[in-house]
Motif scaffolding. Sequence first.
Motif, short mmCIF file in Angstrom:
data_model
loop_
_atom_site.label_atom_id
_atom_site.label_comp_id
_atom_site.label_asym_id
_atom_site.label_seq_id
_atom_site.Cartn_x
_atom_site.Cartn_y
_atom_site.Cartn_z
N ASN A 103 0.82 -1.12 0.18
CA ASN A 103 0.00 -0.07 0.05
C ASN A 103 0.91 1.32 0.00
O ASN A 103 0.54 2.19 -0.73
CB ASN A 103 -1.03 0.00 1.08
CG ASN A 103 -2.11 -1.14 1.04
OD1 ASN A 103 -2.35 -1.41 -0.17
ND2 ASN A 103 -2.62 -1.53 2.16
N LEU A 104 1.97 1.18 0.91
CA LEU A 104 2.66 2.36 0.68
C LEU A 104 3.57 2.58 -0.59
O LEU A 104 3.63 3.81 -0.96
CB LEU A 104 3.88 2.25 1.95
CG LEU A 104 3.32 2.12 3.58
CD1 LEU A 104 4.60 2.06 4.36
CD2 LEU A 104 2.73 3.68 3.73
N ASP A 105 4.15 1.40 -1.03
CA ASP A 105 4.76 1.66 -2.22
C ASP A 105 3.60 1.99 -3.51
O ASP A 105 4.10 2.82 -4.32
CB ASP A 105 5.13 0.07 -2.84
CG ASP A 105 6.31 -0.53 -1.83
OD1 ASP A 105 6.74 0.63 -1.02
OD2 ASP A 105 6.67 -1.69 -1.76
N THR A 106 2.53 1.51 -3.37
CA THR A 106 1.34 2.03 -4.29
C THR A 106 1.21 3.33 -4.25
O THR A 106 1.21 4.06 -5.16
CB THR A 106 0.12 1.03 -3.99
OG1 THR A 106 0.33 -0.32 -4.26
CG2 THR A 106 -0.91 1.47 -5.20
N LEU A 107 0.96 3.91 -3.15
CA LEU A 107 0.52 5.24 -2.86
C LEU A 107 2.09 6.17 -3.44
O LEU A 107 1.94 7.24 -4.08
CB LEU A 107 0.49 5.49 -1.32
CG LEU A 107 0.29 7.02 -0.89
CD1 LEU A 107 -1.06 7.55 -1.67
CD2 LEU A 107 0.03 6.96 0.60
N GLN A 108 3.08 5.58 -3.03
CA GLN A 108 4.34 6.27 -3.52
C GLN A 108 4.41 6.21 -5.01
O GLN A 108 4.73 7.24 -5.65
CB GLN A 108 5.70 5.71 -3.12
CG GLN A 108 7.01 6.29 -3.34
CD GLN A 108 6.99 7.72 -2.62
OE1 GLN A 108 6.63 8.16 -1.81
NE2 GLN A 108 7.53 8.65 -3.65
N ARG A 110 1.87 6.06 -6.99
CA ARG A 110 0.94 6.87 -7.75
C ARG A 110 1.36 8.21 -7.61
O ARG A 110 1.05 9.18 -8.48
CB ARG A 110 -0.29 6.72 -6.73
CG ARG A 110 -1.62 7.47 -7.47
CD ARG A 110 -2.87 7.03 -6.47
NE ARG A 110 -2.92 5.53 -6.73
CZ ARG A 110 -3.84 5.04 -5.90
NH1 ARG A 110 -4.77 5.43 -5.06
NH2 ARG A 110 -4.32 3.70 -6.13
N ASN A 111 2.01 8.77 -6.43
CA ASN A 111 2.54 10.24 -6.41
C ASN A 111 3.68 10.51 -7.40
O ASN A 111 3.48 11.33 -7.77
CB ASN A 111 3.21 10.16 -4.92
CG ASN A 111 2.03 10.48 -3.95
OD1 ASN A 111 0.81 10.53 -4.00
ND2 ASN A 111 2.26 10.08 -2.52
#
Length: 301
Positions: A103-108, A110-111
């Motif tokens: 989730n953290l990697d996906t958010l990063q 996406r950013n």
Amino acid sequence: MQSVEYKDQSDQVYMNEYVKPAKRTPDKKAEDFAGKYGKIAMVIFCVLLVAAVGGLAAIFALHFESQGTWNRETMQLRNELEDAHAETQRLRTDIDRIEGKMNLDTLQLRNDIEEIGRTANTGYMDLDAKYQQLQEKNSNDTLQLRSDIDEIRRTANIGMCEVRYGDYCFFVGAKGPNTMNMNAARWFCERNDATLGNIYSSEHFNMLTNFYRPYVGTLLNGATLLGLKTGMLFDTKTRFVHLSEGSRAPFIRWETGQPTTGSQNSFIVVHINADESKDSDGYVNFPEEATNFGALCQRPV
């Protein structure tokens, strides 16, 4: 003999005599038989009893052994289940940790993608603006270049305005003795921003013949007759000559023996003779596929 006293229903006492039977003398043979087989029966009974007890003992032993085995297997299975449960818990913990990291990697990611998109959009807008500037500059440069070319053509002294009459410049395009057909004549004039020319008056006709007559021998390598295709047309039915835009020609000068007959002879060629004394200058009508020396072109001043 004994007397037995009993009462009836009316309580009257009666006396009855009971005779005791005589004592029987046992049979010896029967006693031996009974004793022998009684012992055998007793032995058999004991054997059966012992066997039954042994069987029961074996059954109970087997039962308790099976019970023990079942208990051990149950305990082993319970231990395995507990180990599997612990492993499941560990895997669930790992999955939760991995999902959290994902989730953290996906958010990063996406950013990062949004940032790249913003940067790319900005870059695209910059490139588009530069492209528009270059396109505008090229357009301006093209317009300027075209204007310069037109100016050069207007001011050039080589064949671009050899004769000026009214609002038109006239010049001759030459290809070689009798090698230019109608299509080649049109192409030459259009390439130089001009059209096939007309002759508007006797004054105009004399200006053209007087200008080009001295060059006839030079242009034609010693030949004496210069033929120039024009934009004028001859109507073989009405026998009228029309200018290139369709109006009636205001001036006509046929060469001796002209015009010729034939429905295809609709295109006017001007002949200019090197020898002015022969008085053979004038119009000749030819079919479209006929070839001549060159073309008379005109364009606005």
